[in-house]
Motif scaffolding. Structure first.
Motif, PDB file in Angstrom:
ATOM      1  N   SER A  78     -12.726  36.867  67.452  1.00 59.12           N
ATOM      2  CA  SER A  78     -13.790  36.648  68.438  1.00 59.12           C
ATOM      3  C   SER A  78     -14.532  35.328  68.201  1.00 59.12           C
ATOM      4  O   SER A  78     -15.303  34.893  69.057  1.00 59.12           O
ATOM      5  CB  SER A  78     -14.782  37.811  68.402  1.00 59.12           C
ATOM      6  N   MET A  79     -14.295  34.686  67.085  1.00 53.44           N
ATOM      7  CA  MET A  79     -15.009  33.454  66.718  1.00 53.44           C
ATOM      8  C   MET A  79     -14.236  32.177  67.051  1.00 53.44           C
ATOM      9  O   MET A  79     -14.762  31.075  66.883  1.00 53.44           O
ATOM     10  CB  MET A  79     -15.312  33.463  65.212  1.00 53.44           C
ATOM     11  N   VAL A  80     -13.016  32.298  67.517  1.00 53.83           N
ATOM     12  CA  VAL A  80     -12.146  31.134  67.700  1.00 53.83           C
ATOM     13  C   VAL A  80     -12.725  30.112  68.675  1.00 53.83           C
ATOM     14  O   VAL A  80     -12.767  28.910  68.381  1.00 53.83           O
ATOM     15  CB  VAL A  80     -10.721  31.575  68.118  1.00 53.83           C
ATOM     16  N   ASP A  81     -13.173  30.554  69.852  1.00 54.54           N
ATOM     17  CA  ASP A  81     -13.696  29.602  70.842  1.00 54.54           C
ATOM     18  C   ASP A  81     -14.931  28.875  70.321  1.00 54.54           C
ATOM     19  O   ASP A  81     -15.048  27.652  70.461  1.00 54.54           O
ATOM     20  CB  ASP A  81     -14.015  30.312  72.161  1.00 54.54           C
ATOM     21  N   ALA A  82     -15.844  29.607  69.710  1.00 55.61           N
ATOM     22  CA  ALA A  82     -17.056  28.980  69.170  1.00 55.61           C
ATOM     23  C   ALA A  82     -16.710  28.047  68.009  1.00 55.61           C
ATOM     24  O   ALA A  82     -17.339  26.994  67.846  1.00 55.61           O
ATOM     25  CB  ALA A  82     -18.049  30.048  68.717  1.00 55.61           C
ATOM     26  N   ALA A  83     -15.707  28.417  67.235  1.00 54.15           N
ATOM     27  CA  ALA A  83     -15.280  27.565  66.124  1.00 54.15           C
ATOM     28  C   ALA A  83     -14.703  26.259  66.648  1.00 54.15           C
ATOM     29  O   ALA A  83     -14.935  25.191  66.075  1.00 54.15           O
ATOM     30  CB  ALA A  83     -14.250  28.295  65.260  1.00 54.15           C
ATOM     31  N   MET A  84     -13.975  26.320  67.734  1.00 53.40           N
ATOM     32  CA  MET A  84     -13.422  25.103  68.331  1.00 53.40           C
ATOM     33  C   MET A  84     -14.552  24.227  68.875  1.00 53.40           C
ATOM     34  O   MET A  84     -14.588  23.018  68.631  1.00 53.40           O
ATOM     35  CB  MET A  84     -12.432  25.464  69.444  1.00 53.40           C
ATOM     36  N   HIS A  85     -15.491  24.829  69.569  1.00 51.09           N
ATOM     37  CA  HIS A  85     -16.616  24.070  70.130  1.00 51.09           C
ATOM     38  C   HIS A  85     -17.479  23.440  69.031  1.00 51.09           C
ATOM     39  O   HIS A  85     -18.057  22.359  69.225  1.00 51.09           O
ATOM     40  CB  HIS A  85     -17.480  24.970  71.019  1.00 51.09           C
ATOM     41  N   ALA A  86     -17.561  24.069  67.893  1.00 50.16           N
ATOM     42  CA  ALA A  86     -18.385  23.553  66.791  1.00 50.16           C
ATOM     43  C   ALA A  86     -17.916  22.176  66.326  1.00 50.16           C
ATOM     44  O   ALA A  86     -18.714  21.408  65.769  1.00 50.16           O
ATOM     45  CB  ALA A  86     -18.397  24.544  65.634  1.00 50.16           C
ATOM     46  N   HIS A  87     -16.658  21.831  66.576  1.00 51.52           N
ATOM     47  CA  HIS A  87     -16.181  20.485  66.219  1.00 51.52           C
ATOM     48  C   HIS A  87     -16.897  19.414  67.046  1.00 51.52           C
ATOM     49  O   HIS A  87     -17.248  18.351  66.525  1.00 51.52           O
ATOM     50  CB  HIS A  87     -14.665  20.367  66.379  1.00 51.52           C
ATOM     51  N   GLU A  88     -17.115  19.686  68.327  1.00 56.14           N
ATOM     52  CA  GLU A  88     -17.848  18.741  69.170  1.00 56.14           C
ATOM     53  C   GLU A  88     -19.283  18.583  68.691  1.00 56.14           C
ATOM     54  O   GLU A  88     -19.805  17.474  68.616  1.00 56.14           O
ATOM     55  CB  GLU A  88     -17.840  19.211  70.628  1.00 56.14           C
TER      56      GLU A  88
END
Length: 160
Positions: free
Chosen positions: A121-131
């Motif tokens: 469930s954390m994958v999308d937020a983890a990807m956005h955290a790079h930005e």
């Protein structure tokens, strides 16, 4: 915590072979970088520039600074987004181009972080955290070339 932060270090040239800089090939590019309370860092120029390839060179240190700054900014961004990171590795690379006049510059750096999160469930937020991390990274915001990101996000249960 807005403020000004100051950093100091000492770089000591250790490459005098006994005749100083009497000729371009007559001295080593070796140096020791010291910061009080930290281990010394043995440095040189890169091998193509007559340096010692077993020592850190300025280009290595710039790439390391960008990679580590992104890591630290990213971990902070994940905490604020509720993402639990349980693993992180970055295979960073950079391209420096000589200008033919004795100088040059970095063209770009690419960070390739492989992040392992605790739950799918954390994958999308983890990807956005790079930005978010890119915007927070002091070092990336201080260079005049692009710092690109090519992240991979994995889930801990799927990695095991």
């Amino acid at each position: 915590m807005i403020g000004e932060h100051h950093y100091t270090l000492r770089t000591s040239w250790t490459g005098d072979r006994g005749t100083g800089t009497s000729g371009y090939r007559d001295y080593d590019r070796s140096a020791t970088i010291s910061i009080e309370g930290k281990p010394d860092l043995l440095a040189s120029s890169d091998k193509p520039f007559r340096g010692d390839p077993s020592r850190w060179n300025p280009e290595d240190m710039l790439l390391a600074a960008l990679s580590q700054c992104h890591l630290l900014s990213y971990l902070h961004a994940c905490v604020t987004a509720g993402v639990v990171v349980v693993g992180y590795e970055d295979d960073a690379s950079g391209v420096m181009v000589e200008d033919g006049r004795g100088g040059g510059s970095f063209r770009e750096v690419v960070l390739r972080p492989r992040v392992v999160v605790a739950d799918a469930s954390m994958v999308d937020a983890a990807m956005h955290a790079h930005e978010v991390a890119n915007g927070w990274c002091f070092i990336a915001n201080s260079v005049n070339f692009p710092v690109r990101h090519d992240p991979t996000i994995e889930v801990a249960a799927q990695v095991a």
